[in-house]
Enzyme design. Structure first.
Site, PDB file in Angstrom:
ATOM      1  N   SER A 137       0.840  -1.204   0.000  1.00 33.02           N
ATOM      2  CA  SER A 137       0.000   0.000   0.000  1.00 33.02           C
ATOM      3  C   SER A 137       0.872   1.249   0.000  1.00 33.02           C
ATOM      4  CB  SER A 137      -0.909   0.005   1.223  1.00 33.02           C
ATOM      5  OG  SER A 137      -1.486   1.289   1.357  1.00 33.02           O
ATOM      6  N   HIS A 159      -1.057  -1.199  -4.360  1.00 33.46           N
ATOM      7  CA  HIS A 159      -2.362  -0.826  -3.791  1.00 33.46           C
ATOM      8  C   HIS A 159      -2.397   0.677  -3.551  1.00 33.46           C
ATOM      9  CE1 HIS A 159      -5.986  -1.826  -1.360  1.00 33.46           C
ATOM     10  NE2 HIS A 159      -5.589  -0.851  -0.548  1.00 33.46           N
ATOM     11  N   ASP A 207      -4.668   3.841  -2.138  1.00 30.46           N
ATOM     12  CA  ASP A 207      -5.789   4.174  -1.256  1.00 30.46           C
ATOM     13  C   ASP A 207      -6.264   5.597  -1.502  1.00 30.46           C
ATOM     14  OD1 ASP A 207      -6.096   1.848   0.599  1.00 30.46           O
ATOM     15  OD2 ASP A 207      -3.962   2.240   0.891  1.00 30.46           O
ATOM     16  N   MET A 236      -9.108   8.419  -0.518  1.00 24.36           N
ATOM     17  CA  MET A 236     -10.073   8.743   0.550  1.00 24.36           C
ATOM     18  C   MET A 236     -10.715  10.093   0.277  1.00 24.36           C
ATOM     19  SD  MET A 236      -7.736   7.760   3.817  1.00 24.36           S
ATOM     20  CE  MET A 236      -6.645   6.331   3.776  1.00 24.36           C
ATOM     21  N   HIS A 254      -8.131   1.193  -4.293  1.00 22.10           N
ATOM     22  CA  HIS A 254      -9.121   1.048  -3.222  1.00 22.10           C
ATOM     23  C   HIS A 254      -9.756   2.410  -2.974  1.00 22.10           C
ATOM     24  CE1 HIS A 254      -9.641   0.148   1.387  1.00 22.10           C
ATOM     25  NE2 HIS A 254     -10.801   0.253   0.769  1.00 22.10           N
ATOM     26  N   MET A 279     -12.023   4.647  -1.033  1.00 21.96           N
ATOM     27  CA  MET A 279     -12.768   4.842   0.228  1.00 21.96           C
ATOM     28  C   MET A 279     -13.534   6.141   0.089  1.00 21.96           C
ATOM     29  SD  MET A 279      -9.765   3.614   2.746  1.00 21.96           S
ATOM     30  CE  MET A 279      -8.543   3.643   1.448  1.00 21.96           C
ATOM     31  N   MET A 336     -11.735  -5.736   4.676  1.00 19.19           N
ATOM     32  CA  MET A 336     -10.975  -4.819   5.532  1.00 19.19           C
ATOM     33  C   MET A 336     -10.774  -5.479   6.897  1.00 19.19           C
ATOM     34  SD  MET A 336     -10.243  -2.322   3.670  1.00 19.19           S
ATOM     35  CE  MET A 336      -9.289  -1.515   4.955  1.00 19.19           C
ATOM     36  N   GLY A 338      -9.262   4.076   6.552  1.00 19.79           N
ATOM     37  CA  GLY A 338      -8.989   5.496   6.726  1.00 19.79           C
ATOM     38  C   GLY A 338      -7.555   5.790   7.144  1.00 19.79           C
ATOM     39  N   ASP A 348      -6.903  -6.369   3.782  1.00 18.91           N
ATOM     40  CA  ASP A 348      -6.222  -5.072   3.896  1.00 18.91           C
ATOM     41  C   ASP A 348      -6.346  -4.542   5.325  1.00 18.91           C
ATOM     42  OD1 ASP A 348      -5.270  -2.493   3.508  1.00 18.91           O
ATOM     43  OD2 ASP A 348      -6.887  -1.863   2.168  1.00 18.91           O
ATOM     44  N   GLY A 393       0.930  -2.088   4.225  1.00 20.51           N
ATOM     45  CA  GLY A 393       1.492  -0.749   4.140  1.00 20.51           C
ATOM     46  C   GLY A 393       2.610  -0.554   5.134  1.00 20.51           C
ATOM     47  N   SER A 394       2.245  -0.343   6.408  1.00 18.67           N
ATOM     48  CA  SER A 394       3.266  -0.012   7.415  1.00 18.67           C
ATOM     49  C   SER A 394       4.249  -1.164   7.620  1.00 18.67           C
ATOM     50  CB  SER A 394       2.610   0.401   8.734  1.00 18.67           C
ATOM     51  OG  SER A 394       1.675  -0.559   9.130  1.00 18.67           O
TER      52      SER A 394
HETATM   53  C1  DX5 Z   1      -6.483   1.702   5.279  1.00 19.97           C
HETATM   54  C2  DX5 Z   1      -6.009   1.376   3.896  1.00 19.97           C
HETATM   55  C3  DX5 Z   1      -4.907   0.418   3.854  1.00 19.97           C
HETATM   56  C4  DX5 Z   1      -3.674   0.856   4.599  1.00 19.97           C
HETATM   57  C5  DX5 Z   1      -3.147  -0.383   5.229  1.00 19.97           C
HETATM   58  O1  DX5 Z   1      -7.663   2.395   5.213  1.00 19.97           O
HETATM   59  O2  DX5 Z   1      -7.070   0.836   3.136  1.00 19.97           O
HETATM   60  O3  DX5 Z   1      -4.592   0.000   2.538  1.00 19.97           O
HETATM   61  O4  DX5 Z   1      -2.673   1.460   3.832  1.00 19.97           O
HETATM   62  O5  DX5 Z   1      -2.118  -0.035   6.075  1.00 19.97           O
HETATM   63  P1  DX5 Z   1      -1.448  -1.069   7.076  1.00 19.97           P
HETATM   64  O6  DX5 Z   1      -0.931  -2.202   6.267  1.00 19.97           O
HETATM   65  O7  DX5 Z   1      -0.403  -0.245   7.732  1.00 19.97           O
HETATM   66  O8  DX5 Z   1      -2.544  -1.491   8.037  1.00 19.97           O
HETATM   67 ZN    ZN Z   2      -6.527  -0.063   1.172  1.00 20.82          ZN
END
Ligand code: DX5
Ligand code: ZN
Length: 222
Positions: free
Chosen positions: A12, A37, A39, A41, A70, A72, A141, A146, A179, A201-202
């Site tokens: 991500s 990926h 994101d 928002m 993705h 949101m 999810m 978010g 995710d 992501g992280s």
């Molecule tokens: C959150 C996003 C994710 C996010 C995941 O709303 O949809 O894609 O980047 O981050 P991690 O892997 O750090 O939970």
């Molecule tokens: Zn996502």
């Protein structure tokens, strides 16, 4: 998923270093990651904003991996054409913002993209029973959407198992992606439960070697 098929890894970009996006995209390009990926928002469906078309259009030419977008956002159907024009591979829309999901899925396919439905942690997988055969992927999810860096919601494992059964009973090829809070440990549990694709992501961007984190996820087996 075929038992011997590799796990799909979709890093991500939300956790990348936004001051050096080029460097992080190059790392992804040269890694074993399958997809990227993205994101998006809107501050309405989720209590945060990320980035939109100006950034996506700027970075798209640099990205060598298929894009898993993705959304949101409310009314994602407004952006089908614009995403298709950018050659997006997979468009994920949230179940919770759709009154006419079947129509949206058809429009995504007509525009030449793959279609995925995303479920928030509180939304049961059973709600997809009558649309599953139309979907290329379901994105579950495992955090409230978010924000990156949240704690994995363990109930997701049961949702993955249930959805796996629904897909296998119907003989479908619909992929299951998860995710939120994915790392090598939760990733291993998700793969055991029946997930095909993992977003992280992280975990990836916070790892001392992001390439190694991607490899560790790629090597997970059922
Ligand atoms: C959150 C996003 C994710 C996010 C995941 O709303 O949809 O894609 O980047 O981050 P991690 O892997 O750090 O939970
Ligand atoms: Zn996502």
């Amino acid at each position: 998923m075929n038992k011997h098929q590799e796990i799909i890894v979709s890093p991500s970009l939300l956790s990348a270093d936004f001051l050096h996006l080029y460097k992080d995209i190059e790392m992804i390009n040269n890694s074993r990651a399958d997809w990227l990926h993205i994101d998006i928002m809107d501050g309405v469906f989720v209590p945060n904003l990320s980035f939109g078309f100006p950034i996506l259009e700027a970075i798209k030419p640099l990205i060598k991996k298929p894009l898993d977008v993705h959304l949101m956002i409310v009314e994602p159907e407004k952006f089908i054409k614009r995403l298709a024009d950018l050659d997006i591979m997979m468009m994920n829309v949230h179940y919770e913002v759709q009154n006419h999901l079947h129509r949206t899925i058809g429009a995504i396919h007509d525009a030449g993209m793959k279609a995925a439905v995303t479920l928030n942690p509180h939304t049961p997988v059973e709600l997809l029973k009558d649309i599953l055969c139309e979907l290329d992927m379901v994105l579950l999810m495992s955090v409230n959407p978010g924000f990156g860096g949240q704690k994995f919601i363990r109930q997701t494992l049961e949702k993955v198992q249930k959805l796996r059964r629904m897909i296998d009973e119907k003989g479908l090829t619909t992929l299951i992606e998860v995710d939120g809070g994915v790392n090598e440990k939760t990733g291993a549990e998700l793969v055991q439960a029946g997930a095909d694709a993992l977003v992280a992501g992280s975990y990836i961007f916070g790892h001392r070697s992001p390439e190694e984190a991607i490899n560790l996820l790629k090597e997970l087996r059922r």
